[in-house]
Design a protein around this motif. Structure first.
Motif, short mmCIF file in Angstrom:
data_model
loop_
_atom_site.label_atom_id
_atom_site.label_comp_id
_atom_site.label_asym_id
_atom_site.label_seq_id
_atom_site.Cartn_x
_atom_site.Cartn_y
_atom_site.Cartn_z
N VAL A 192 -14.77 -32.70 2.13
CA VAL A 192 -13.93 -31.79 1.32
C VAL A 192 -14.82 -30.26 1.33
O VAL A 192 -13.93 -29.30 1.68
N SER A 193 -15.91 -30.12 1.43
CA SER A 193 -16.58 -28.84 1.53
C SER A 193 -16.10 -28.26 2.90
O SER A 193 -16.24 -27.00 2.78
N ALA A 194 -15.92 -28.92 3.83
CA ALA A 194 -15.63 -28.18 5.26
C ALA A 194 -14.05 -28.11 5.22
O ALA A 194 -13.74 -26.82 5.96
N VAL A 195 -13.25 -28.38 4.75
CA VAL A 195 -11.84 -28.16 4.64
C VAL A 195 -11.17 -27.21 3.66
O VAL A 195 -10.31 -26.66 3.87
N LEU A 196 -12.32 -26.81 2.39
CA LEU A 196 -11.66 -25.89 1.66
C LEU A 196 -11.34 -24.47 2.16
O LEU A 196 -10.41 -23.72 1.60
N PRO A 197 -11.99 -23.95 3.10
CA PRO A 197 -11.92 -22.47 3.38
C PRO A 197 -10.41 -22.63 4.13
O PRO A 197 -9.54 -21.64 3.80
N ASP A 198 -10.03 -23.54 4.65
CA ASP A 198 -8.55 -23.55 5.19
C ASP A 198 -7.58 -23.88 4.12
O ASP A 198 -6.37 -23.11 4.06
N LYS A 199 -7.82 -24.49 3.12
CA LYS A 199 -7.24 -24.65 2.21
C LYS A 199 -6.77 -23.14 1.13
O LYS A 199 -5.66 -22.94 0.78
N ARG A 200 -7.84 -22.31 1.34
CA ARG A 200 -7.59 -21.17 0.64
C ARG A 200 -6.83 -19.90 1.24
O ARG A 200 -6.51 -19.06 0.78
N LYS A 201 -6.50 -20.25 2.60
CA LYS A 201 -5.65 -19.38 3.49
C LYS A 201 -4.28 -19.41 2.84
O LYS A 201 -3.49 -18.47 3.33
N ASP A 202 -3.67 -20.80 2.36
CA ASP A 202 -2.10 -20.65 1.96
C ASP A 202 -1.85 -19.45 1.15
O ASP A 202 -2.60 -19.07 0.20
N ALA A 203 -0.74 -18.95 1.46
CA ALA A 203 -0.09 -17.77 0.52
C ALA A 203 -0.13 -18.10 -0.93
O ALA A 203 -0.29 -17.20 -1.75
N TRP A 204 0.04 -19.29 -1.28
CA TRP A 204 0.41 -19.72 -2.62
C TRP A 204 -0.94 -20.03 -3.30
O TRP A 204 -0.89 -20.45 -4.66
N TYR A 205 -2.00 -20.19 -2.58
CA TYR A 205 -3.34 -20.49 -3.31
C TYR A 205 -3.72 -19.46 -4.47
O TYR A 205 -4.02 -20.28 -5.60
N PRO A 206 -3.46 -18.22 -4.55
CA PRO A 206 -3.91 -17.47 -5.50
C PRO A 206 -3.05 -17.88 -6.90
O PRO A 206 -3.54 -17.88 -8.15
N ALA A 207 -1.72 -18.26 -6.72
CA ALA A 207 -0.82 -18.56 -7.88
C ALA A 207 -1.45 -19.85 -8.38
O ALA A 207 -1.52 -20.15 -9.69
N LEU A 208 -2.03 -20.69 -7.50
CA LEU A 208 -2.47 -22.19 -7.89
C LEU A 208 -3.56 -21.80 -8.83
O LEU A 208 -3.86 -22.48 -9.85
N VAL A 209 -4.58 -20.87 -8.31
CA VAL A 209 -5.97 -20.69 -9.07
C VAL A 209 -5.49 -20.12 -10.47
O VAL A 209 -6.03 -20.36 -11.56
N GLU A 210 -4.66 -19.51 -10.60
CA GLU A 210 -4.05 -18.65 -11.72
C GLU A 210 -3.49 -19.52 -12.65
O GLU A 210 -3.86 -19.65 -13.96
N ASP A 211 -2.65 -20.56 -12.22
CA ASP A 211 -2.25 -21.80 -12.99
C ASP A 211 -3.22 -22.58 -13.66
O ASP A 211 -3.28 -22.94 -14.87
N ILE A 212 -4.16 -22.83 -12.84
CA ILE A 212 -5.21 -23.78 -13.26
C ILE A 212 -6.10 -22.83 -14.33
O ILE A 212 -6.54 -23.45 -15.29
N ARG A 213 -6.28 -21.79 -13.94
CA ARG A 213 -7.12 -20.83 -14.96
C ARG A 213 -6.38 -20.75 -16.18
O ARG A 213 -7.05 -20.79 -17.26
#
Length: 125
Positions: A36-57
């Motif tokens: 998982v630690s190796a695939v996370l940088p790729d996951k952070r590239k998705d355009a909707w990722y910041p919205a997910l972070v804000e939703d979880i926050r």
């Protein structure tokens, strides 16, 4: 039944996931590192990722990480967001998600085949 795992444990778990169309295969030495630690940088590239972070926050982690046969099958984006937010303990489950949009298809390492969980995709005519 939901349970918890630490972020550190999840980061060292393998992800049944894709990077650039390549899937983790435990017996293929040519495949990249799919911890998982190796695939996370790729996951952070998705355009909707910041919205997910804000939703979880705002609301916390509401959907558990799905672990099947010791592999993360659904939840790498949520793990990345939890890491970015400093969340150290995450909810997990062994049960397939009910949401067909969540994790519809799972790769079985035993049969080396993709299977559908809980629904059959409709063909677009």
């Amino acid at each position: 039944m939901p349970y918890t795992r630490t972020l550190a444990e999840l980061l060292e778990t393998y992800a049944c996931d894709a990077i650039a169309g390549e899937y983790y295969m435990p017996d293929d030495p040519e495949m990249p590192d799919f911890r998982v630690s190796a695939v996370l940088p790729d996951k952070r590239k998705d355009a909707w990722y910041p919205a997910l972070v804000e939703d979880i926050r705002t609301h916390g982690l509401r959907v558990p990480i799905w672990i099947h046969d010791g592999e993360i099958n659904d939840g790498c984006h949520r793990i990345a967001a939890a890491q970015d937010l400093g969340i150290e303990v995450l909810p997990c489950t062994d049960e397939a998600p009910d949401d067909p949009e969540g994790s519809a298809v799972v790769y079985s390492f035993a049969t080396r085949a993709w299977t559908y969980h809980g629904w059959v995709p409709q063909r677009a005519d």
